[in-house]
Write an enzyme that holds these catalytic residues in place. Structure first.
Site, PDB file in Angstrom:
ATOM      1  N   GLU A  71       1.754  56.831   3.688  1.00  0.00           N
ATOM      2  CA  GLU A  71       3.114  57.233   4.032  1.00  0.00           C
ATOM      3  C   GLU A  71       3.144  58.095   5.288  1.00  0.00           C
ATOM      4  O   GLU A  71       4.038  57.953   6.131  1.00  0.00           O
ATOM      5  CB  GLU A  71       3.770  57.954   2.856  1.00  0.00           C
ATOM      6  CG  GLU A  71       3.913  57.114   1.596  1.00  0.00           C
ATOM      7  CD  GLU A  71       4.609  55.784   1.809  1.00  0.00           C
ATOM      8  OE1 GLU A  71       5.335  55.628   2.810  1.00  0.00           O
ATOM      9  OE2 GLU A  71       4.417  54.877   0.977  1.00  0.00           O
ATOM     10  N   ASP A  93      -1.532  51.052   6.019  1.00  0.00           N
ATOM     11  CA  ASP A  93      -2.683  50.884   5.117  1.00  0.00           C
ATOM     12  C   ASP A  93      -3.967  51.332   5.800  1.00  0.00           C
ATOM     13  O   ASP A  93      -4.790  52.050   5.210  1.00  0.00           O
ATOM     14  CB  ASP A  93      -2.825  49.415   4.702  1.00  0.00           C
ATOM     15  CG  ASP A  93      -1.994  49.064   3.481  1.00  0.00           C
ATOM     16  OD1 ASP A  93      -1.478  49.986   2.823  1.00  0.00           O
ATOM     17  OD2 ASP A  93      -1.863  47.860   3.187  1.00  0.00           O
TER      18      ASP A  93
END
Length: 653
Positions: free
Chosen positions: A502, A565
């Site tokens: 995030e 990611d």
């Protein structure tokens, strides 16, 4: 707009073809999840299982039990707002009344739809159509101005399509043809339940599809929408009115907002530049049928059990679900949908607690510091850009668990029970109108940065670039993501990577265009951004065209999530390596377990078309292949299936 801007960690479908486990050196994902995949069963009312979905089911099971207890003992409910949610839950569960009422509750909607007999009628009633949520060839929403997030603006967007994405309409897309056939059959059957003859239903549905077909060439597909900064197209209100003078926006929008806006944002200008092609006398019968069919389909989930089952046929076909949710799940999901923060706050307080919230908030701050240290050591950014990036990290607002304070609008959400003459559909229409009015009222108010993007009982996490905030709901903060019983390496391979994922969204191909206050502005040097784009192109190339579930991955569609990611895994690794009990194998095994997913064929195809996340098995494997530590942990060599030459490993953050 918010839905497109939230960069969530969740996504991807599991490898439904996995029949054998594998050596970790050949396939990390299958070595961890292959045995599980042999026996895992997808629930009949869901399109997938594993990972996030397992936790979803567990949370829902707990909340179903709690709501049953509340219905039996309403005196135990301490929060009056939760009482309203339980009232709605009870109303939705009363299928005896729903079946007895039949389609009568839809009479008001039908009357309004039937009163629109021309574009002149449409324009005359437009403000009421907007306030009542009647479907139109456009949608309205109030969100922060992407270039000045202290204020709200009206965003004017395109209508939805029948099929999940524009690409489904391609002549060679067999899945699209099959889905449209399912939708057609369902829509015709629903209309006949509303007393239309078979011939009338066929004609109305055919005309509705013709109007849908007029929209298709004018709107963007999911790949184009993935670059959400391109949806920010500000117009003066006067200039916007020139785009489609056939629609009386000039009267309706000021009536709805209570003022005439100086500026609006048009998400897809090409559509509105051509809206006049749709709003013609010749096309009105098609719009009229499109309106009627969509409105009637929109009521089916809130009327009889027969209509609930029938009206969900198409939705289940999209995801490949075999069955509709049980009546109890259906009733809970409705209540949870309208009172999500209320239910989420209850869940967080009872099943998470403040101590765990503080512990996870500390982990987030730790990961932000890891990120700052990595940026400080970055060798391809100038100091000026690094300073701006670190400033942005310092300004990230962290929201963990559940909100302490609920939005005032929940005080306005009142449910009229059956004993007082209430029915489910008209209660929902009234609740929708309250929420709609609340949204439009925001245009006069400063942006509320305290709002939560996700409720506490949702198994997910997200970053919002316009708020520069990160939300970690309580429900995701459990094993395999996070547990005091797991080692630090396992936790970093789970929640640590999610947290850093995030944070990385602040610096993905979209988030990188927003500053520390959430304003869309360029804070990069030209040379630094060029270097960043070169690296993102390498990741697009790395994923693009990988075969999966009978199709191929679209590298451009999934780039933002892949950047996150990669950054998340890399930063979580750095944090794990600072711990005394470092276990690299446990780190990567838990990373692969997080992406454990098994999905229906239809759902896999859907995700490959519209989801900005890569498929779960690829998230597990390809990102691990990019990490040098993975090769060290498992002694992976050039002879092994997981080997990726050092020159081909993509690392951005």
């Amino acid at each position: 707009m918010t839905a497109t801007k939230l960069r969530a960690v969740r996504g991807g479908a599991g490898d439904t073809t996995a029949a054998e486990s594998a050596r970790v050196q050949d396939n990390l994902y299958l070595s961890v999840n292959g045995e599980w995949a042999k026996t895992a069963e997808i629930p009949a009312d869901r399109p997938r299982t594993g990972g996030f979905s397992d936790l979803d089911e567990g949370v829902e099971k707990q909340m179903l039990a709690d709501f049953a207890g509340f219905r039996a003992h309403p005196e135990t409910i301490k929060n009056p707002l939760l009482s309203e949610a339980v009232k709605l839950n009870e109303l939705a569960l009363d299928f005896q009344k729903r079946d007895a009422d039949g389609v009568k509750p839809a009479a008001t909607i039908l009357a309004q739809v039937k009163s629109i007999k021309s574009w002149a009628d449409f324009n005359q009633q437009l403000s009421q159509l907007i306030l009542n949520g009647i479907v139109k060839p456009f949608t309205l929403d109030v969100q922060p101005d992407m270039k000045n997030t202290a204020v709200n603006l009206l965003y004017i967007d395109v209508p939805g399509l029948i099929l999940p994405d524009k690409t489904y309409y391609a002549a060679d897309n067999e899945n699209g043809k099959q889905l449209l056939a399912v939708w057609t059959q369902m829509a015709e059957a629903v209309l006949q339940k509303f007393a239309y003859s078979a011939a009338e239903a066929t004609k109305l549905v055919d005309q509705a599809k013709q109007f849908d077909a007029l929209i298709v060439p004018l709107v963007k597909n999911s790949e184009e929408l993935a670059d959400y900064t391109k949806q920010y197209n500000p117009y003066t209100f006067a200039d916007f009115l020139k785009l489609a003078p056939e629609v009386d926006f000039a009267t309706a929008i000021p009536a709805v907002l209570g003022e005439t806006p100086e500026k609006v944002v048009v998400t897809q200008p090409h559509y509105f530049e051509n809206l006049s092609q749709l709003v013609t006398a010749a096309n009105f019968p098609f719009y009229q049928s499109w309106l009627l069919v969509n409105e009637l389909l929109g009521t089916t989930g809130f009327l009889t059990e027969e209509l609930r089952q029938l009206g969900g046929t198409y939705g289940r076909a999209i995801g490949g679900q075999k069955e509709a949710p049980t009546q109890e799940k259906h009733a809970y999901r409705l209540a949870n949908g309208y009172f999500d923060d209320v239910v989420g706050q209850y869940y967080g307080e009872h099943y998470f607690g403040d101590a765990a919230r503080q512990d996870v908030a500390k982990m987030v701050k730790t990961m932000i510091n890891v990120y700052k240290n990595r940026l400080a050591k970055n060798n391809w950014l100038s100091q000026a850009t690094k300073d701006k990036a670190i400033l942005k990290l310092n300004m990230i607002e962290i929201k963990v668990g559940y909100p302490d304070k609920l939005q005032p609008v929940y005080q306005q959400l009142k449910v009229t029970p059956a004993t007082e003459g209430g029915d489910l559909l008209n209660n929902l229409l009234a609740l929708d109108k309250v929420l709609r009015l609340n949204n439009f009222a925001k245009v006069k108010k400063p942006v509320d940065r305290s709002r939560w993007a996700m409720p506490g009982n949702l198994v997910n996490a997200c970053y919002d670039p316009s708020f520069n905030d990160i939300t970690f709901p309580a429900a995701i903060l459990q094993a395999p993501f996070y547990s005091l019983e797991q080692s630090s390496s396992q936790n970093y391979g789970g929640i640590g990577a999610v947290i850093a994922h995030e944070i990385s969204h602040a610096f993905d191909n979209n988030g990188a265009k927003f500053d520390e206050k959430g304003n869309m502005t360029n804070w990069w040097t030209k040379e630094d951004y060029s270097a960043f784009e070169k690296r993102t192109q390498a990741m697009i190339k790395e994923f693009d065209g990988i075969p999966y579930a009978g199709a191929k991955v679209n590298g451009k569609l999934v780039i933002s999530e892949n950047v996150a990611d990669g950054g998340g895994l890399s930063c979580a690794l750095s944090a794990a390596k600072e711990e005394a009990d470092l276990d690299l194998q446990a780190f990567f095994i838990n990373w692969a377990m997080v992406w454990r997913l098994k999905a229906t064929k239809a759902f896999n195809q859907l995700l490959l078309s519209i989801d900005v996340h890569a498929p779960g098995p690829l998230r597990a494997n390809v990102q691990a292949q990019n990490m040098d530590e993975f090769y060290e942990a498992f002694n992976v060599t050039g002879k092994d299936g997981m080997w990726l030459a050092p020159a081909d490993r993509v690392n951005i953050w």
